[in-house]
Design a protein around this motif. Structure first.
Motif, PDB file in Angstrom:
ATOM      1  N   LEU A 512       4.322   4.262   1.340  1.00 18.44           N
ATOM      2  CA  LEU A 512       3.347   2.984   1.107  1.00 18.44           C
ATOM      3  C   LEU A 512       2.103   3.839   0.739  1.00 18.44           C
ATOM      4  O   LEU A 512       1.215   3.422  -0.085  1.00 18.44           O
ATOM      5  CB  LEU A 512       3.339   2.388   2.097  1.00 18.44           C
ATOM      6  N   ARG A 513       1.609   5.042   1.350  1.00 15.52           N
ATOM      7  CA  ARG A 513       0.425   5.579   1.213  1.00 15.52           C
ATOM      8  C   ARG A 513       0.331   6.366  -0.082  1.00 15.52           C
ATOM      9  O   ARG A 513      -0.747   6.131  -0.852  1.00 15.52           O
ATOM     10  CB  ARG A 513       0.387   6.877   2.154  1.00 15.52           C
ATOM     11  N   PHE A 514       1.446   6.781  -0.554  1.00 15.72           N
ATOM     12  CA  PHE A 514       1.625   7.420  -1.901  1.00 15.72           C
ATOM     13  C   PHE A 514       1.522   6.397  -2.898  1.00 15.72           C
ATOM     14  O   PHE A 514       0.902   6.711  -3.982  1.00 15.72           O
ATOM     15  CB  PHE A 514       2.865   8.202  -1.853  1.00 15.72           C
ATOM     16  N   LEU A 515       2.089   4.993  -2.620  1.00 11.65           N
ATOM     17  CA  LEU A 515       1.997   4.075  -3.730  1.00 11.65           C
ATOM     18  C   LEU A 515       0.678   3.366  -4.118  1.00 11.65           C
ATOM     19  O   LEU A 515       0.353   2.988  -5.034  1.00 11.65           O
ATOM     20  CB  LEU A 515       2.884   3.100  -3.495  1.00 11.65           C
ATOM     21  N   LEU A 516      -0.186   3.321  -2.928  1.00  9.08           N
ATOM     22  CA  LEU A 516      -1.401   2.429  -3.123  1.00  9.08           C
ATOM     23  C   LEU A 516      -2.489   3.163  -4.054  1.00  9.08           C
ATOM     24  O   LEU A 516      -2.617   4.337  -4.126  1.00  9.08           O
ATOM     25  CB  LEU A 516      -2.018   2.321  -1.639  1.00  9.08           C
ATOM     26  N   PRO A 517      -3.063   2.148  -5.100  1.00  5.55           N
ATOM     27  CA  PRO A 517      -3.788   2.528  -5.846  1.00  5.55           C
ATOM     28  C   PRO A 517      -5.458   2.634  -5.093  1.00  5.55           C
ATOM     29  O   PRO A 517      -5.513   2.319  -3.984  1.00  5.55           O
ATOM     30  CB  PRO A 517      -4.053   1.526  -7.078  1.00  5.55           C
ATOM     31  N   GLY A 518      -6.303   2.990  -5.879  1.00  2.29           N
ATOM     32  CA  GLY A 518      -7.573   3.034  -5.159  1.00  2.29           C
ATOM     33  C   GLY A 518      -8.184   1.685  -4.814  1.00  2.29           C
ATOM     34  O   GLY A 518      -9.050   1.931  -4.016  1.00  2.29           O
ATOM     35  N   SER A 519      -7.573   0.701  -5.318  1.00  2.00           N
ATOM     36  CA  SER A 519      -8.040  -0.804  -5.036  1.00  2.00           C
ATOM     37  C   SER A 519      -7.491  -1.150  -3.626  1.00  2.00           C
ATOM     38  O   SER A 519      -8.073  -2.145  -3.338  1.00  2.00           O
ATOM     39  CB  SER A 519      -7.781  -1.438  -6.099  1.00  2.00           C
ATOM     40  N   LEU A 520      -6.682  -0.335  -3.079  1.00  2.00           N
ATOM     41  CA  LEU A 520      -5.982  -0.803  -1.895  1.00  2.00           C
ATOM     42  C   LEU A 520      -6.242   0.237  -0.794  1.00  2.00           C
ATOM     43  O   LEU A 520      -5.962   1.487  -0.980  1.00  2.00           O
ATOM     44  CB  LEU A 520      -4.500  -1.268  -2.302  1.00  2.00           C
ATOM     45  N   LYS A 521      -6.174   0.017   0.441  1.00  2.31           N
ATOM     46  CA  LYS A 521      -6.516   0.836   1.380  1.00  2.31           C
ATOM     47  C   LYS A 521      -5.974   0.316   2.982  1.00  2.31           C
ATOM     48  O   LYS A 521      -5.758  -0.666   3.240  1.00  2.31           O
ATOM     49  CB  LYS A 521      -8.078   0.887   1.793  1.00  2.31           C
ATOM     50  N   ILE A 522      -5.081   1.404   3.430  1.00  2.00           N
ATOM     51  CA  ILE A 522      -4.599   1.115   4.649  1.00  2.00           C
ATOM     52  C   ILE A 522      -5.863   1.374   5.767  1.00  2.00           C
ATOM     53  O   ILE A 522      -6.206   2.232   6.020  1.00  2.00           O
ATOM     54  CB  ILE A 522      -3.375   1.970   5.040  1.00  2.00           C
ATOM     55  N   VAL A 523      -6.053   0.090   6.355  1.00  2.00           N
ATOM     56  CA  VAL A 523      -7.087   0.158   7.475  1.00  2.00           C
ATOM     57  C   VAL A 523      -6.559   0.330   8.689  1.00  2.00           C
ATOM     58  O   VAL A 523      -7.545   0.756   9.732  1.00  2.00           O
ATOM     59  CB  VAL A 523      -7.928  -1.057   7.269  1.00  2.00           C
ATOM     60  N   GLU A 524      -5.315   0.169   9.086  1.00  2.00           N
ATOM     61  CA  GLU A 524      -4.911  -0.069  10.399  1.00  2.00           C
ATOM     62  C   GLU A 524      -3.311   0.281  10.524  1.00  2.00           C
ATOM     63  O   GLU A 524      -2.718  -0.056   9.578  1.00  2.00           O
ATOM     64  CB  GLU A 524      -5.141  -1.189  11.153  1.00  2.00           C
ATOM     65  N   THR A 525      -2.761   1.020  11.378  1.00  2.00           N
ATOM     66  CA  THR A 525      -1.401   1.126  11.582  1.00  2.00           C
ATOM     67  C   THR A 525      -1.096   1.292  12.774  1.00  2.00           C
ATOM     68  O   THR A 525      -1.671   1.284  13.839  1.00  2.00           O
ATOM     69  CB  THR A 525      -0.818   2.564  10.790  1.00  2.00           C
ATOM     70  N   CYS A 550       9.953   0.193  11.828  1.00  2.00           N
ATOM     71  CA  CYS A 550       9.608   1.569  12.103  1.00  2.00           C
ATOM     72  C   CYS A 550       7.966   1.648  12.139  1.00  2.00           C
ATOM     73  O   CYS A 550       7.403   2.101  13.262  1.00  2.00           O
ATOM     74  CB  CYS A 550      10.030   2.613  11.121  1.00  2.00           C
ATOM     75  N   ASP A 551       7.254   1.111  11.268  1.00  2.00           N
ATOM     76  CA  ASP A 551       5.753   0.983  11.270  1.00  2.00           C
ATOM     77  C   ASP A 551       5.369  -0.137  10.951  1.00  2.00           C
ATOM     78  O   ASP A 551       5.989  -0.984  10.175  1.00  2.00           O
ATOM     79  CB  ASP A 551       5.477   2.189  10.615  1.00  2.00           C
ATOM     80  N   LEU A 552       3.979  -0.616  11.222  1.00  2.00           N
ATOM     81  CA  LEU A 552       3.354  -1.667  10.777  1.00  2.00           C
ATOM     82  C   LEU A 552       2.072  -1.232  10.154  1.00  2.00           C
ATOM     83  O   LEU A 552       1.368  -0.283  10.643  1.00  2.00           O
ATOM     84  CB  LEU A 552       3.028  -2.589  11.889  1.00  2.00           C
ATOM     85  N   ALA A 553       1.792  -1.701   8.947  1.00  2.00           N
ATOM     86  CA  ALA A 553       0.517  -1.284   8.316  1.00  2.00           C
ATOM     87  C   ALA A 553      -0.542  -2.385   7.927  1.00  2.00           C
ATOM     88  O   ALA A 553       0.293  -3.474   7.440  1.00  2.00           O
ATOM     89  CB  ALA A 553       0.727  -0.431   7.156  1.00  2.00           C
ATOM     90  N   VAL A 554      -1.611  -2.324   8.063  1.00  2.00           N
ATOM     91  CA  VAL A 554      -2.726  -3.559   7.483  1.00  2.00           C
ATOM     92  C   VAL A 554      -3.190  -2.854   6.193  1.00  2.00           C
ATOM     93  O   VAL A 554      -3.809  -2.066   6.468  1.00  2.00           O
ATOM     94  CB  VAL A 554      -3.706  -3.958   8.654  1.00  2.00           C
ATOM     95  N   VAL A 555      -3.081  -3.590   5.201  1.00  2.00           N
ATOM     96  CA  VAL A 555      -3.690  -3.166   3.890  1.00  2.00           C
ATOM     97  C   VAL A 555      -4.586  -4.068   3.437  1.00  2.00           C
ATOM     98  O   VAL A 555      -4.525  -5.335   3.524  1.00  2.00           O
ATOM     99  CB  VAL A 555      -2.509  -3.076   2.669  1.00  2.00           C
ATOM    100  N   GLU A 556      -6.087  -3.547   3.018  1.00  2.00           N
ATOM    101  CA  GLU A 556      -7.008  -4.463   2.692  1.00  2.00           C
ATOM    102  C   GLU A 556      -7.345  -3.959   1.110  1.00  2.00           C
ATOM    103  O   GLU A 556      -7.196  -2.882   0.822  1.00  2.00           O
ATOM    104  CB  GLU A 556      -8.176  -4.423   3.578  1.00  2.00           C
ATOM    105  N   ARG A 557      -7.773  -5.067   0.584  1.00  2.00           N
ATOM    106  CA  ARG A 557      -8.416  -5.002  -0.801  1.00  2.00           C
ATOM    107  C   ARG A 557      -9.648  -4.355  -0.772  1.00  2.00           C
ATOM    108  O   ARG A 557     -10.617  -4.931  -0.209  1.00  2.00           O
ATOM    109  CB  ARG A 557      -8.076  -6.183  -1.703  1.00  2.00           C
ATOM    110  N   VAL A 558      -9.816  -3.176  -1.463  1.00  2.00           N
ATOM    111  CA  VAL A 558     -11.066  -2.459  -1.518  1.00  2.00           C
ATOM    112  C   VAL A 558     -12.088  -3.290  -2.571  1.00  2.00           C
ATOM    113  O   VAL A 558     -11.588  -3.304  -3.685  1.00  2.00           O
ATOM    114  CB  VAL A 558     -11.179  -1.132  -1.791  1.00  2.00           C
ATOM    115  N   HIS A 559     -13.194  -3.773  -2.389  1.00  2.00           N
ATOM    116  CA  HIS A 559     -14.054  -4.385  -3.266  1.00  2.00           C
ATOM    117  C   HIS A 559     -14.746  -3.155  -4.165  1.00  2.00           C
ATOM    118  O   HIS A 559     -15.341  -2.348  -3.546  1.00  2.00           O
ATOM    119  CB  HIS A 559     -15.087  -5.028  -2.448  1.00  2.00           C
ATOM    120  N   PRO A 560     -15.018  -3.392  -5.393  1.00  2.00           N
ATOM    121  CA  PRO A 560     -15.587  -2.497  -6.302  1.00  2.00           C
ATOM    122  C   PRO A 560     -17.106  -2.308  -5.889  1.00  2.00           C
ATOM    123  O   PRO A 560     -17.602  -3.231  -5.679  1.00  2.00           O
ATOM    124  CB  PRO A 560     -15.371  -2.896  -7.702  1.00  2.00           C
TER     125      PRO A 560
END
Length: 560
Positions: A512-525, A550-560
């Motif tokens: 998931l870390r590898f897939l996410l573009p710059g507009s998305l960010k993992i803020v909590e795991t 196995c894991d849980l991740a919270v993904v947020e959209r990064v505002h430009p």
């Protein structure tokens, strides 16, 4: 020496009574039927015996102690979570035509099992305990079926020992009580096999008397009669099996029946009765199959072609070798596994007191169980629970052997039954609940509720479902996105300011870390995996990571 001569003489009389075909040396095709009737199963069927109240009481109480009080443990992923959630969605939506999982059509299996679990939900409430009441009752009914119908063809004592062995079988009791379809399929196929044999046993002279005393008698016409109530009982059970898991029910019943007819060489059954059999089975299935095709035309190809034929011929999951089921049977048939050698000797013995108990009924039940084992062994796709339909007839054969041998009085054998019962009690009341607690994705309900309890925040499973979490949260909006569709995952994540992702493989977080573009960010795991230094010996043995999470991740959209 005199005993040996006496056995040979008695054996010669039996073969003479059957009547050896004169053209046996010229016609090889007659060898198998002759060996089957004269050598393997020359005995006569017993008269119908009255059921004993004491036996019935034991078979009512013992399985009940093992099955009913030990149902309330956490759902095991993936199968139990899937069927509990699917039936929950069916119950709340009142859509009994198209099964749905996370709001999407689930076309892998027919709906009979879902209907029964839905009834349990409506009567007892939506819970894992209520759902598991259905397989528990089905297992118990299968045991009673083996005793009540099996005693008609093998005798009361044989049926009782077979049902008792079934009640203490780790394989049958352990797998059958889980929230899966195989227990119901086993009940239906067992009823169909017992019923179809009763239909030809009740009045057919060729089964009561496997041979005649002379060639003229052997070629004489035999009056035909078929017990139609049992015939239609078998057809109905087979139809319900088809409504449970598809055409496999018909395959497990019909093939051993035709092989038995060839080997016994009884009077031919008119073709119209086979038509009646299929008609009864079709009438049970046609209403739902027509309804599902009208709603989901893709069902025909998806179910029959992909999940039945291709899964058998060109398996795409659960790949295992042909010997896969042998260790499962060795453990699942305990304690009879230790008496396997005497059982084989019983089938090969030429002693009169043993071969006279080898009846056509015993041959048919042995054939049915071996056919089931053979069929699933040659299938490319295998799971331990697939072999479950072989257990009732296999242990009915074992029960017949025990009933007519000295082992039923053996302290060693009876001690083995007691020890097996104690192991099952410990397993069902202690070990399985502990294992489920350690391996369930819901073993930390506080964390799951904190991250996934808010329905305003979407939850996505990647790359596989985690349905037991949806079941306990009473949600039906936890879709899964497979690894090959990662672009869809990114699209969904970009649609919401905040998304919770349940990662169901060990390497999914890194992917998931590898897939996410710059507009998305993992803020909590949050990790559900134990670090190696915190694992004890038991953790390494039963698994240190919950099944399906196995894991849980919270993904947020990064505002430009």
């Amino acid at each position: 020496m005199s005993d040996h001569v006496s056995d040979i003489e008695m054996r010669g009389k039996t073969i003479s009574a059957v009547g050896m075909p004169r053209n046996l040396t010229r016609n090889v095709t007659q060898w198998l039927p002759f060996l089957w009737r004269a050598i393997c199963f020359p005995g006569r069927l017993p008269q119908q015996q009255i059921y004993r109240r004491q036996s019935l009481l034991i078979l009512l109480i013992l399985p009940a102690i093992l099955l009913y009080p030990s149902r309330d443990f956490l759902l095991l992923e993936p199968d139990e979570g899937r069927y509990a959630q699917l039936t929950s969605e069916m119950t709340f939506s009142h859509d009994y035509v198209v099964p749905k999982l996370q709001g999407e059509p689930y076309l892998d299996k027919p709906p009979l099992f879902y209907y029964l679990v839905s009834m349990a939900y409506q009567l007892l409430g939506v819970s894992a305990s209520s759902a598991r009441m259905v397989p528990a009752l089905i297992v118990h009914l299968t045991i009673l079926l083996v005793y009540l119908i099996g005693s008609r063809s093998l005798g009361e004592s044989s049926a009782f020992w077979g049902a008792l062995l079934l009640s203490l079988s780790p394989g049958f009791m352990g797998m059958g009580r889980l929230l899966i379809l195989d227990g119901l399929l086993t009940f239906c196929t067992t009823a169909a096999i017992l019923g179809i044999f009763e239909a030809i046993r009740c009045r057919e002279r060729s089964l009561e008397f496997p041979g005649s005393s002379s060639r003229s008698e052997q070629n004489a016409p035999v009056s035909y009669s078929l017990h139609l109530p049992w015939w239609y009982f078998s057809a109905s059970a087979c139809g319900l099996g088809i409504l449970t898991k598809g055409p496999i029910s018909l395959i497990l019943v019909v093939f051993p029946f035709f092989i038995q007819r060839y080997l016994v060489r009884g009077p031919k059954i008119p073709i119209k009765y086979y038509g009646y059999y299929l008609l009864v089975a079709l009438l049970i299935n046609l209403p739902w199959y027509i309804a599902i095709l009208l709603r989901e035309p893709i069902f025909l190809r998806h179910f029959f072609w992909e999940h039945n034929l291709l899964r058998f011929l060109q398996p795409f999951d659960h790949l295992q070798p042909a010997t896969y089921y042998l260790p499962i049977l060795l453990v699942g048939l305990m304690p009879m596994t230790f008496w396997f050698y005497p059982l084989v000797r019983f089938f090969l013995s030429s002693r009169e007191r043993e071969y006279r108990w080898r009846t056509p009924a015993l041959g048919f039940y042995a054939l049915s169980s071996l056919w089931c084992l053979f069929f699933f062994s040659i299938s490319g796709s295998k799971l331990p629970t697939y072999i479950l339909p072989a257990f009732p007839t296999m242990l009915l054969v074992c029960g017949h052997f025990i009933a007519h041998s000295r082992y039923r009085y053996s302290l060693t054998f009876r001690s083995g039954l007691v020890v097996t019962g104690i192991i099952l009690l410990f397993g069902f009341y202690v070990a399985v609940p502990y294992y489920a607690q350690k391996r369930s994705p819901n073993n930390r309900p506080d964390i799951i509720e904190y991250y996934c309890g808010n329905r305003e925040i979407p939850v996505i499973c990647f790359p596989r479902n985690c349905d037991s979490i949806a079941f306990y949260l009473r949600r039906n909006d936890l879709p899964n996105i497979r690894s090959r569709f990662t672009h869809h995952l990114v699209e969904k994540l970009e649609q919401h300011p905040k998304t919770v992702v349940l990662l169901t493989h060990r390497e999914s977080l890194q992917a998931l870390r590898f897939l996410l573009p710059g507009s998305l960010k993992i803020v909590e795991t949050h990790s559900f995996q134990q670090s190696p230094e915190k694992q004890n010996i038991l953790d390494r043995w039963i698994g240190s990571t919950p099944w399906g999470l196995c894991d849980l991740a919270v993904v947020e959209r990064v505002h430009p």
